[in-house]
Design an enzyme around this catalytic site. Sequence first.
Site, PDB file in Angstrom:
ATOM      1  N   ALA A 187       0.869  -1.187   0.000  1.00  0.00           N
ATOM      2  CA  ALA A 187       0.000   0.000   0.000  1.00  0.00           C
ATOM      3  C   ALA A 187       0.904   1.234   0.000  1.00  0.00           C
ATOM      4  O   ALA A 187       0.808   2.113   0.853  1.00  0.00           O
ATOM      5  CB  ALA A 187      -0.973   0.006   1.173  1.00  0.00           C
ATOM      6  N   LEU A 188       1.793   1.250  -0.965  1.00  0.00           N
ATOM      7  CA  LEU A 188       2.904   2.207  -0.956  1.00  0.00           C
ATOM      8  C   LEU A 188       2.445   3.637  -1.202  1.00  0.00           C
ATOM      9  O   LEU A 188       1.468   3.887  -1.899  1.00  0.00           O
ATOM     10  CB  LEU A 188       3.942   1.805  -2.010  1.00  0.00           C
ATOM     11  CG  LEU A 188       4.551   0.417  -1.823  1.00  0.00           C
ATOM     12  CD1 LEU A 188       5.618   0.162  -2.887  1.00  0.00           C
ATOM     13  CD2 LEU A 188       5.142   0.227  -0.428  1.00  0.00           C
ATOM     14  N   HIS A 196       7.281   5.653   1.400  1.00  0.00           N
ATOM     15  CA  HIS A 196       8.032   4.440   1.041  1.00  0.00           C
ATOM     16  C   HIS A 196       8.981   4.723  -0.126  1.00  0.00           C
ATOM     17  O   HIS A 196      10.134   4.296  -0.141  1.00  0.00           O
ATOM     18  CB  HIS A 196       7.073   3.325   0.597  1.00  0.00           C
ATOM     19  CG  HIS A 196       6.119   2.846   1.646  1.00  0.00           C
ATOM     20  ND1 HIS A 196       4.766   3.059   1.566  1.00  0.00           N
ATOM     21  CD2 HIS A 196       6.318   2.141   2.778  1.00  0.00           C
ATOM     22  CE1 HIS A 196       4.166   2.502   2.605  1.00  0.00           C
ATOM     23  NE2 HIS A 196       5.078   1.938   3.364  1.00  0.00           N
ATOM     24  N   GLN A 251       3.073  -9.461  13.299  1.00  0.00           N
ATOM     25  CA  GLN A 251       3.221  -8.190  14.005  1.00  0.00           C
ATOM     26  C   GLN A 251       1.881  -7.510  14.280  1.00  0.00           C
ATOM     27  O   GLN A 251       1.842  -6.422  14.827  1.00  0.00           O
ATOM     28  CB  GLN A 251       4.183  -7.256  13.274  1.00  0.00           C
ATOM     29  CG  GLN A 251       3.663  -6.676  11.977  1.00  0.00           C
ATOM     30  CD  GLN A 251       4.770  -5.933  11.247  1.00  0.00           C
ATOM     31  OE1 GLN A 251       5.725  -6.522  10.737  1.00  0.00           O
ATOM     32  NE2 GLN A 251       4.659  -4.618  11.190  1.00  0.00           N
ATOM     33  N   GLN A 278      10.367   1.601  16.106  1.00  0.00           N
ATOM     34  CA  GLN A 278      10.662   0.416  15.283  1.00  0.00           C
ATOM     35  C   GLN A 278      12.114   0.416  14.799  1.00  0.00           C
ATOM     36  O   GLN A 278      12.819  -0.596  14.908  1.00  0.00           O
ATOM     37  CB  GLN A 278       9.717   0.373  14.084  1.00  0.00           C
ATOM     38  CG  GLN A 278      10.099  -0.651  13.038  1.00  0.00           C
ATOM     39  CD  GLN A 278       9.049  -0.752  11.954  1.00  0.00           C
ATOM     40  OE1 GLN A 278       8.047  -1.423  12.126  1.00  0.00           O
ATOM     41  NE2 GLN A 278       9.276  -0.086  10.838  1.00  0.00           N
ATOM     42  N   SER A 312       1.073   7.567   5.709  1.00  0.00           N
ATOM     43  CA  SER A 312       0.970   6.215   6.247  1.00  0.00           C
ATOM     44  C   SER A 312      -0.045   5.450   5.408  1.00  0.00           C
ATOM     45  O   SER A 312      -1.048   6.024   4.961  1.00  0.00           O
ATOM     46  CB  SER A 312       0.489   6.287   7.700  1.00  0.00           C
ATOM     47  OG  SER A 312       0.030   5.017   8.123  1.00  0.00           O
TER      48      SER A 312
HETATM   49  P1  AMP Z   1       5.174   0.049   6.414  1.00  0.00           P
HETATM   50  O1  AMP Z   1       4.843  -0.365   5.025  1.00  0.00           O
HETATM   51  O2  AMP Z   1       4.180   0.973   7.037  1.00  0.00           O
HETATM   52  O3  AMP Z   1       5.553  -1.116   7.300  1.00  0.00           O
HETATM   53  O4  AMP Z   1       6.493   0.931   6.309  1.00  0.00           O
HETATM   54  C1  AMP Z   1       7.628   0.445   5.635  1.00  0.00           C
HETATM   55  C2  AMP Z   1       8.764   1.411   5.842  1.00  0.00           C
HETATM   56  O5  AMP Z   1       8.405   2.688   5.321  1.00  0.00           O
HETATM   57  C3  AMP Z   1       9.122   1.622   7.320  1.00  0.00           C
HETATM   58  O6  AMP Z   1      10.525   1.746   7.449  1.00  0.00           O
HETATM   59  C4  AMP Z   1       8.436   2.918   7.632  1.00  0.00           C
HETATM   60  O7  AMP Z   1       9.035   3.643   8.690  1.00  0.00           O
HETATM   61  C5  AMP Z   1       8.610   3.657   6.315  1.00  0.00           C
HETATM   62  N1  AMP Z   1       7.631   4.732   6.204  1.00  0.00           N
HETATM   63  C6  AMP Z   1       6.284   4.633   6.349  1.00  0.00           C
HETATM   64  N2  AMP Z   1       5.712   5.850   6.239  1.00  0.00           N
HETATM   65  C7  AMP Z   1       6.731   6.736   6.032  1.00  0.00           C
HETATM   66  C8  AMP Z   1       6.797   8.156   5.857  1.00  0.00           C
HETATM   67  N3  AMP Z   1       5.702   8.912   5.874  1.00  0.00           N
HETATM   68  N4  AMP Z   1       8.005   8.725   5.676  1.00  0.00           N
HETATM   69  C9  AMP Z   1       9.136   7.956   5.662  1.00  0.00           C
HETATM   70  N5  AMP Z   1       9.142   6.621   5.828  1.00  0.00           N
HETATM   71  C10 AMP Z   1       7.953   6.016   6.008  1.00  0.00           C
END
Ligand code: AMP
Length: 278
Positions: free
Chosen positions: A33-34, A38, A62, A154, A186
């Site tokens: 869900a990029l 990401h 998780q 994290q 997010s």
């Molecule tokens: P997730 O898919 O939410 O597990 O996130 C995967 C990676 O992307 C993790 O290292 C998150 O910290 C990073 N990430 C998620 N949202 C953001 C953001 N808004 N800015 C920078 N990195 C992000």
Amino acid sequence: MQIARTHAHLIEARAALTARMQGGVALVPTMGALHEGHISLVRAARAAGFQVIASIFVNPTQFGPGEDFARYPRDESADCAMLAAAGCDAVWLPDVATMYPPDAATAIEVAGPALLWEGALRPGHFRGVATVVATLFGQVRPDSAWFGAKDWQQVQVIRRMVRDLLLPVAIEIAPTWRDVDGLAMSSRNRYLSVEDRARAPTLFRTLEAVKARLHQGDPLGPTLAAGRADLDMAGLAVDYLALVDEKTLQPLDRIAPDARLIAAARLGSTRLLDNLAL
Ligand code: AMP
């Protein structure tokens, strides 16, 4: 961009990147869900000279019971298109049986920075994160792995795991990517109703206001209490708003060079996380 769904294909893709001999290989682990946050990690890793493998895996271990595992957004084709457009070299799309063979008997439990905040509110969460990230490191064998500052606790948990187990991976942290109104991007933001989306930037604004007051010399306790009250007033249910040591995640009683403000709050059924360096 190569797409690998089996371990054999991943090893081929990894070998092809090594053969190109340009820099090392970077891993960007994601749950899909990029969004631009990401993609900023992919770009940062490329800008640092790495070839990039992104992984997409919605990790069941998780999520706690009653959390959003089943409805977590999944959009593999849009994700692959975004990664390819960003110049990602390969994407690793394991299924659950590949990640967790039925006879797998090992999990990684990090204490220290994993104990408070998300660790206390979501029992087992960081065990799931540490175990899947260590497994991804074993599968992909990256030279570096890139994480967002957005999930501050994290990345500190992962850094501690890598340090304690002497894993040969450099952990890199890229800045939090935000929408124009300050809301940290997010995958879960897409759950927000229009009204809640309008309220959500209050979390970032409150962190900025608390930071400004602390720099002015205002006392910590009342300043944090005022911040919690502001969030409450805006309809955000606060899980925590705290000043912590950026590495240990232990609460601080005054501002210090390595201090970080961390916060989590709920809007309806959506949890928002954010943090700021002081
Ligand atoms: P997730 O898919 O939410 O597990 O996130 C995967 C990676 O992307 C993790 O290292 C998150 O910290 C990073 N990430 C998620 N949202 C953001 C953001 N808004 N800015 C920078 N990195 C992000």
